[in-house]
Design an enzyme around this catalytic site. Structure first.
Site, mmCIF file in Angstrom:
data_model
loop_
_atom_site.group_PDB
_atom_site.id
_atom_site.type_symbol
_atom_site.label_atom_id
_atom_site.label_comp_id
_atom_site.label_asym_id
_atom_site.label_seq_id
_atom_site.Cartn_x
_atom_site.Cartn_y
_atom_site.Cartn_z
ATOM 1 N N SER A 168 5.836 -3.731 4.126
ATOM 2 C CA SER A 168 5.834 -2.458 4.841
ATOM 3 C C SER A 168 6.672 -2.583 6.097
ATOM 4 O O SER A 168 6.699 -3.632 6.734
ATOM 5 C CB SER A 168 4.404 -2.074 5.237
ATOM 6 O OG SER A 168 4.431 -0.930 6.070
ATOM 7 N N CYS A 193 13.049 11.548 1.724
ATOM 8 C CA CYS A 193 12.400 10.325 2.190
ATOM 9 C C CYS A 193 12.821 9.186 1.255
ATOM 10 O O CYS A 193 13.477 9.416 0.245
ATOM 11 C CB CYS A 193 10.879 10.479 2.186
ATOM 12 S SG CYS A 193 10.219 10.801 0.536
ATOM 13 N N LEU A 200 0.895 -1.156 0.000
ATOM 14 C CA LEU A 200 0.000 0.000 0.000
ATOM 15 C C LEU A 200 0.923 1.193 0.000
ATOM 16 O O LEU A 200 1.540 1.505 1.023
ATOM 17 C CB LEU A 200 -0.862 0.025 1.270
ATOM 18 C CG LEU A 200 -1.816 -1.144 1.489
ATOM 19 C CD1 LEU A 200 -2.681 -0.867 2.720
ATOM 20 C CD2 LEU A 200 -2.701 -1.371 0.267
ATOM 21 N N HIS A 201 1.060 1.802 -1.148
ATOM 22 C CA HIS A 201 2.053 2.872 -1.246
ATOM 23 C C HIS A 201 1.381 4.224 -1.078
ATOM 24 O O HIS A 201 0.554 4.639 -1.894
ATOM 25 C CB HIS A 201 2.789 2.798 -2.581
ATOM 26 C CG HIS A 201 4.000 3.670 -2.601
ATOM 27 N ND1 HIS A 201 5.219 3.265 -2.092
ATOM 28 C CD2 HIS A 201 4.176 4.940 -3.026
ATOM 29 C CE1 HIS A 201 6.086 4.251 -2.202
ATOM 30 N NE2 HIS A 201 5.478 5.280 -2.771
ATOM 31 N N SER A 202 1.749 4.902 -0.002
ATOM 32 C CA SER A 202 1.173 6.222 0.269
ATOM 33 C C SER A 202 1.760 7.235 -0.694
ATOM 34 O O SER A 202 2.988 7.368 -0.803
ATOM 35 C CB SER A 202 1.471 6.643 1.706
ATOM 36 O OG SER A 202 0.801 5.788 2.601
ATOM 37 N N ASP A 220 0.182 10.995 12.244
ATOM 38 C CA ASP A 220 -0.163 10.206 11.052
ATOM 39 C C ASP A 220 -1.670 10.275 10.881
ATOM 40 O O ASP A 220 -2.417 9.764 11.722
ATOM 41 C CB ASP A 220 0.302 8.753 11.219
ATOM 42 C CG ASP A 220 0.227 7.966 9.912
ATOM 43 O OD1 ASP A 220 -0.533 8.361 9.006
ATOM 44 O OD2 ASP A 220 0.938 6.953 9.808
ATOM 45 N N ARG A 225 1.527 11.813 4.864
ATOM 46 C CA ARG A 225 0.859 10.988 5.892
ATOM 47 C C ARG A 225 -0.560 11.510 6.154
ATOM 48 O O ARG A 225 -1.029 11.597 7.284
ATOM 49 C CB ARG A 225 1.669 10.948 7.204
ATOM 50 C CG ARG A 225 3.000 10.228 7.097
ATOM 51 C CD ARG A 225 3.573 9.800 8.441
ATOM 52 N NE ARG A 225 3.859 10.881 9.350
ATOM 53 C CZ ARG A 225 5.000 11.577 9.347
ATOM 54 N NH1 ARG A 225 5.976 11.253 8.515
ATOM 55 N NH2 ARG A 225 5.165 12.557 10.222
ATOM 56 N N ARG A 284 -3.423 9.168 8.161
ATOM 57 C CA ARG A 284 -3.884 8.342 7.041
ATOM 58 C C ARG A 284 -5.055 7.434 7.414
ATOM 59 O O ARG A 284 -5.115 6.895 8.505
ATOM 60 C CB ARG A 284 -2.726 7.471 6.509
ATOM 61 C CG ARG A 284 -1.740 8.258 5.715
ATOM 62 C CD ARG A 284 -0.556 7.410 5.298
ATOM 63 N NE ARG A 284 0.331 7.099 6.417
ATOM 64 C CZ ARG A 284 1.470 6.450 6.291
ATOM 65 N NH1 ARG A 284 1.860 6.017 5.104
ATOM 66 N NH2 ARG A 284 2.241 6.222 7.336
HETATM 67 N N1 LIG Z 1 3.854 14.895 7.260
HETATM 68 C C1 LIG Z 1 4.935 14.377 6.699
HETATM 69 N N2 LIG Z 1 4.775 13.409 5.789
HETATM 70 C C2 LIG Z 1 5.873 12.867 5.257
HETATM 71 C C3 LIG Z 1 7.170 13.302 5.587
HETATM 72 N N3 LIG Z 1 8.056 12.572 4.876
HETATM 73 C C4 LIG Z 1 7.337 11.708 4.121
HETATM 74 N N4 LIG Z 1 6.013 11.889 4.338
HETATM 75 C C5 LIG Z 1 4.886 11.160 3.782
HETATM 76 O O1 LIG Z 1 4.869 9.876 4.404
HETATM 77 C C6 LIG Z 1 4.213 8.961 3.554
HETATM 78 C C7 LIG Z 1 4.996 7.680 3.551
HETATM 79 O O2 LIG Z 1 5.044 7.194 4.839
HETATM 80 P P1 LIG Z 1 6.335 6.601 5.493
HETATM 81 O O3 LIG Z 1 6.305 6.923 6.957
HETATM 82 O O4 LIG Z 1 7.560 6.994 4.728
HETATM 83 O O5 LIG Z 1 6.207 5.063 5.309
HETATM 84 P P2 LIG Z 1 4.966 4.140 5.594
HETATM 85 O O6 LIG Z 1 4.119 4.213 4.381
HETATM 86 O O7 LIG Z 1 4.335 4.444 6.898
HETATM 87 O O8 LIG Z 1 5.681 2.737 5.806
HETATM 88 P P3 LIG Z 1 6.242 1.753 4.709
HETATM 89 O O9 LIG Z 1 5.076 0.933 4.293
HETATM 90 O O10 LIG Z 1 7.313 0.955 5.339
HETATM 91 O O11 LIG Z 1 6.766 2.618 3.593
HETATM 92 C C8 LIG Z 1 4.121 9.621 2.195
HETATM 93 O O12 LIG Z 1 2.788 9.972 1.975
HETATM 94 C C9 LIG Z 1 4.980 10.866 2.334
HETATM 95 O O13 LIG Z 1 4.462 11.939 1.586
HETATM 96 C C10 LIG Z 1 7.304 14.323 6.555
HETATM 97 O O14 LIG Z 1 8.404 14.707 6.956
HETATM 98 N N5 LIG Z 1 6.149 14.825 7.078
HETATM 99 ZN ZN LIG Z 2 8.101 10.349 0.635
#
Ligand SMILES: Nc1nc2c(ncn2[C@@H]2O[C@H](COP(=O)(O)OP(=O)(O)OP(=O)(O)O)[C@@H](O)[C@H]2O)c(=O)[nH]1
Ligand SMILES: [Zn+2]
Length: 452
Positions: free
Chosen positions: A163, A78, A63-65, A140, A108, A142
């Site tokens: 993940s 990142c 699930l790619h954010s 977070d 997030r 999301r």
């Molecule tokens: N608010 C905020 N969002 C961030 C920041 N850096 C990256 N993101 C967002 O974080 C999201 C990705 O979440 P991550 O915490 O990198 O990873 P994850 O999806 O929780 O975990 P994985 O599944 O392992 O990748 C994306 O939507 C990015 O835009 C930041 O410094 N602040």
């Molecule tokens: Zn990112």
């Protein structure tokens, strides 16, 4: 607790709108477009997932954010872009899986411009969690309801999640998707993301990558700068110098105190002990190719693979000017790793298995320098000459060895198959004195000579 609100009037969280294909550098994916109840558009890229058949094994799911900066603009703040690539490659490689590109998750879940404001605070030293909080957002924000609904629509109630975030697994479980396995997404960390990744691990429960073992680092071609146990330190000291030489020719021989590798009847099995055996397998794992003479294959029928330690099998090279090794020799019939069968110009060679390549050298001399050049030309830079005594001695006399490991076993055989027999020196002073080190291997002692 994650909640998902259905589309007013339909009861649906997402609606499947369109289906097409997407050719990418990783392969061609089935692409299904979804519309969320709140107008958010998502896509699911899949391989091996069909509406009319439930896969036997739970598919890999990412699930790619959404992250415009990381995924689209190549940001090094990142690791999103690298993870996106790695996930698509892994799914394509497995031939079964889905990447749901989840829109509405930018920053997030706080949105792109709010994320940029968070970046601005981080420029001033605030970490990624406190930056969100300072802007009045949760750390977070999301919601996984639409992502879970997409998985349900694709007929995937059981998945293997890619993940590092345990929160994603918990959110999916609460929405009725069973995560049978979660594997961390560990990718090379972009240089500017170190503090961000540290914060995610320290404050957001993200998994840290498994600490690379010293042996794995050596296998990967890196010499660790520190070692925490005496065993690790020993590995670094023993094999670090070899790892630092991507092109090197080394040889290993175990012989009795009186210089034989086997008895008169040819019995050499079990001469040296377990520690020497492990040392030999470590050398095999660290080289690209292991070279033996035909006599060794005839006498011992060796496998020449890595079994005592973890690591890749080297390419097996048999020096056989007259093609006299038996056609059912293990290296010719077992496809565990590639075999190069070096033969002379007139040798009669039978049909060979797919893993065997026959290379014809122009003469039957098989000068060590010519053998090394032939292997180098095929990208085999680090080479272990493993036996027998004549082959190793020829490489030593030809000045082709960078390192020579001689394990002496505290046993006297009286006579037998000779071990090292190099060109004689007429005076003690004529014999070259190479720099040397010794390792105690159980009852045996290995002496390493640095030959050039
Ligand atoms: N608010 C905020 N969002 C961030 C920041 N850096 C990256 N993101 C967002 O974080 C999201 C990705 O979440 P991550 O915490 O990198 O990873 P994850 O999806 O929780 O975990 P994985 O599944 O392992 O990748 C994306 O939507 C990015 O835009 C930041 O410094 N602040
Ligand atoms: Zn990112």
């Amino acid at each position: 607790m994650v909640t998902a609100s259905p589309t007013p009037g339909t009861g649906e969280v997402v609606e499947r709108v369109v289906e097409t294909v997407l050719p990418t550098r990783h392969g061609t994916f089935r692409m299904v477009g979804y519309l969320g109840y709140d107008g958010t558009e998502h896509v699911a890229l899949s391989v091996g997932v069909h509406d009319d058949a439930v896969p036997d094994v739970p598919p890999l799911v990412r699930l790619h954010s959404e992250c415009l900066t990381g995924d689209g603009l190549g940001s090094w703040r990142c690791d999103c872009g690298v993870q996106l690539d790695a996930a698509l490659a892994r799914i394509a490689g497995e031939g079964l899986g889905v990447l749901v590109y989840v829109r509405g998750h930018e920053g997030r879940g706080i949105g792109l411009l709010e994320k940029l404001k968070a970046y601005r605070l981080q420029d001033a030293g605030v970490d990624t969690v406190d930056a969100n909080l300072a802007l009045g957002h949760p750390s977070d924000a999301r919601d996984y309801g639409q992502a879970a609904a997409i998985l349900a629509d694709l007929g995937l109630p059981r998945i293997r999640l890619m993940s590092s975030n345990p929160g994603k697994e918990e959110a999916l479980a609460a929405l009725g998707i069973q995560v049978v396995e979660r594997t961390g997404m560990f990718v090379p960390e972009p240089p500017d993301s170190v503090f961000y990744l540290h914060t995610k691990r320290a404050r957001m429960r993200h998994d840290a990558p498994p600490e690379a073992s010293v042996w794995q680092e050596l296998l990967d071609g890196r010499v660790p700068v520190s070692a925490s146990s005496s065993e690790d330190l020993q590995l670094v000291e023993r094999y670090g110098p070899l790892v630092a030489q991507p092109t090197a020719v080394v040889a290993q021989m175990a012989q009795s105190l009186d210089g034989f590798i086997a008895t008169r009847s040819g019995d050499g099995a079990g001469l040296s002990g377990a520690a020497d055996h492990e040392h030999l397998h470590r050398l095999r794992a660290l080289v690209d190719a292991v070279v033996v003479g035909a006599g060794t294959v005839v006498a011992d029928d060796p496998q020449l693979t890595v079994r005592e330690v973890s690591g890749p099998h080297p390419t097996r090279v048999v020096l056989d000017p007259h093609a006299r090794v038996p056609h059912d020799a293990t290296v010719l019939v077992e496809a565990t790793s590639p075999t190069l069968w070096l033969v002379g110009p007139d040798a009669q060679v039978p049909g060979v298995a797919d893993h065997v390549t026959v290379l014809r050298l122009p003469t039957t001399d098989f000068a060590p320098a010519e053998v090394v050049a032939t292997l180098r030309a095929r990208g085999l830079g680090r080479v272990l000459v493993e036996g027998g005594g004549r082959t190793v001695s020829r490489f030593a006399d030809a000045g082709e060895l960078d390192r020579l490991y001689v394990t002496t076993v505290p046993v006297l055989l009286g006579d037998g198959v000779p071990g090292l027999r190099v060109q004689p020196a007429s005076q003690i002073g004529d014999a070259p004195r190479h720099p040397s080190r010794r390792f105690v291997l159980g009852d045996d002692v290995c002496t390493e000579l640095v030959m050039r």
